[in-house]
Design a protein around this motif. Structure first.
Motif, short mmCIF file in Angstrom:
data_model
loop_
_atom_site.label_atom_id
_atom_site.label_comp_id
_atom_site.label_asym_id
_atom_site.label_seq_id
_atom_site.Cartn_x
_atom_site.Cartn_y
_atom_site.Cartn_z
N TYR A 27 -16.02 6.24 -9.66
CA TYR A 27 -15.17 6.16 -10.62
C TYR A 27 -16.83 6.37 -12.04
O TYR A 27 -16.37 6.95 -13.13
N GLU A 28 -17.14 5.47 -11.63
CA GLU A 28 -18.56 4.64 -13.12
C GLU A 28 -19.60 6.21 -12.65
O GLU A 28 -19.60 6.61 -14.56
N GLN A 29 -19.54 6.96 -12.02
CA GLN A 29 -20.16 8.38 -12.22
C GLN A 29 -19.30 9.62 -12.48
O GLN A 29 -20.02 10.32 -13.15
N ASN A 30 -17.56 8.92 -13.16
CA ASN A 30 -16.92 10.39 -13.15
C ASN A 30 -15.92 10.35 -14.09
O ASN A 30 -15.38 10.71 -14.27
N PHE A 31 -16.20 8.79 -14.76
CA PHE A 31 -15.48 8.57 -16.05
C PHE A 31 -14.72 9.65 -16.76
O PHE A 31 -14.04 9.05 -17.46
N ALA A 49 -10.61 8.97 2.65
CA ALA A 49 -10.18 9.42 1.37
C ALA A 49 -9.05 9.58 0.60
O ALA A 49 -8.65 9.01 -0.81
N GLN A 50 -8.61 9.24 1.81
CA GLN A 50 -6.61 8.17 1.35
C GLN A 50 -6.95 6.61 0.32
O GLN A 50 -6.28 6.31 0.01
N GLN A 51 -7.86 6.15 1.32
CA GLN A 51 -8.13 4.81 1.11
C GLN A 51 -9.13 4.73 -0.29
O GLN A 51 -8.28 4.42 -1.68
N LEU A 52 -9.59 5.93 -0.69
CA LEU A 52 -10.21 6.06 -2.32
C LEU A 52 -9.32 6.40 -2.82
O LEU A 52 -9.32 5.36 -4.00
N LYS A 57 -7.00 5.69 -7.71
CA LYS A 57 -5.79 5.12 -9.21
C LYS A 57 -5.32 3.89 -9.14
O LYS A 57 -4.21 4.37 -10.72
N ASN A 58 -5.48 2.99 -9.12
CA ASN A 58 -5.55 1.64 -9.09
C ASN A 58 -6.16 0.57 -9.95
O ASN A 58 -6.28 0.27 -11.27
N ILE A 59 -7.51 1.37 -10.32
CA ILE A 59 -8.78 1.28 -11.34
C ILE A 59 -8.73 2.22 -12.61
O ILE A 59 -10.16 2.18 -13.68
N SER A 60 -8.38 3.59 -12.43
CA SER A 60 -8.85 4.92 -13.52
C SER A 60 -7.64 5.84 -13.21
O SER A 60 -6.29 5.82 -12.86
N PRO A 61 -7.81 6.64 -14.28
CA PRO A 61 -7.10 7.39 -15.06
C PRO A 61 -6.94 8.73 -14.19
O PRO A 61 -6.32 9.89 -14.84
N VAL A 96 -15.76 15.12 -4.87
CA VAL A 96 -16.22 14.33 -3.40
C VAL A 96 -16.15 14.50 -2.46
O VAL A 96 -14.73 13.88 -1.49
N LEU A 97 -17.17 14.68 -1.39
CA LEU A 97 -17.06 14.47 0.70
C LEU A 97 -16.89 13.39 0.56
O LEU A 97 -18.06 12.67 0.23
N VAL A 98 -16.19 13.35 1.80
CA VAL A 98 -15.85 12.31 2.13
C VAL A 98 -16.63 12.22 3.38
O VAL A 98 -15.28 12.93 4.66
N ASP A 99 -16.96 11.00 4.38
CA ASP A 99 -17.29 11.48 5.89
C ASP A 99 -17.34 9.97 6.30
O ASP A 99 -18.25 9.26 5.51
#
Length: 169
Positions: A27-31, A49-52, A57-61, A96-99
């Motif tokens: 979020y800091e890098q993509n606000f 990715a589901q967890q992220l 969603k909890n911290i950003s719009p 963001v690609l997540v592994d």
């Protein structure tokens, strides 16, 4: 395969903390973005990715789109990479690609082409564990845990009954 307490490197709560921290960093890098695509590599990368997505969603719009990436990890050139749902365009979109584990970078390197062809605005990589054995020019933008291992050692991230664990085997 039997996992023992001695081989446990990250327990469930620690993994959730790492995911939360990665979400804040993303979020800091993509606000300034309106939309963010989280592309999770099947299977554990998608679960992460589901967890992220939940944390973001909890911290950003930000509007978050979650997609799943499937590829044949041992023969990536012999099989088509599948993306579900397949976005029409990613133009002007941050991805963001997540592994779960970044080892040599091979899986992520083969996956990049699909996103570059969609002309995304920015492409970043998030990984829970970085093992630091790069054979491909891939570096994680966001890492939950860095662990230098030998080539003979392996990291296995498992999810069982909603509980996460990361093991050194």
């Amino acid at each position: 395969m039997v996992f023992t307490k001695e081989s446990l490197i990250l327990e469930h709560q620690q993994i959730l903390q790492k995911v939360k921290r990665i979400a804040f960093e993303i979020y800091e890098q993509n606000f300034e973005e309106k939309k963010l695509v989280l592309a999770g590599i099947h299977e554990n990368g998608y679960f992460l990715a589901q967890q992220l997505e939940q944390e973001l969603k909890n911290i950003s719009p930000l509007e978050i789109q979650l997609i799943e990436v499937r590829l044949h990890k041992t023969e990536p050139l012999e099989h088509e990479i599948q993306i579900t749902p397949l976005p029409e365009s990613l133009k002007d979109t941050a991805v963001v690609l997540v592994d779960d584990v970044l080892n040599t970078g091979k899986t992520l390197a083969y996956t990049l082409r699909v996103f570059l062809e969609k002309d995304c605005k920015k492409l970043e990589i998030a990984t829970l564990i970085n093992r630091h054995h790069p054979l491909y020019p891939i570096a994680a933008t966001y890492t939950g845990y860095s662990l230098a291992t030998t080539l003979r050692e392996h990291i296995r991230v498992v999810q069982e009954n909603g509980e996460w664990g990361a093991y050194l085997i």
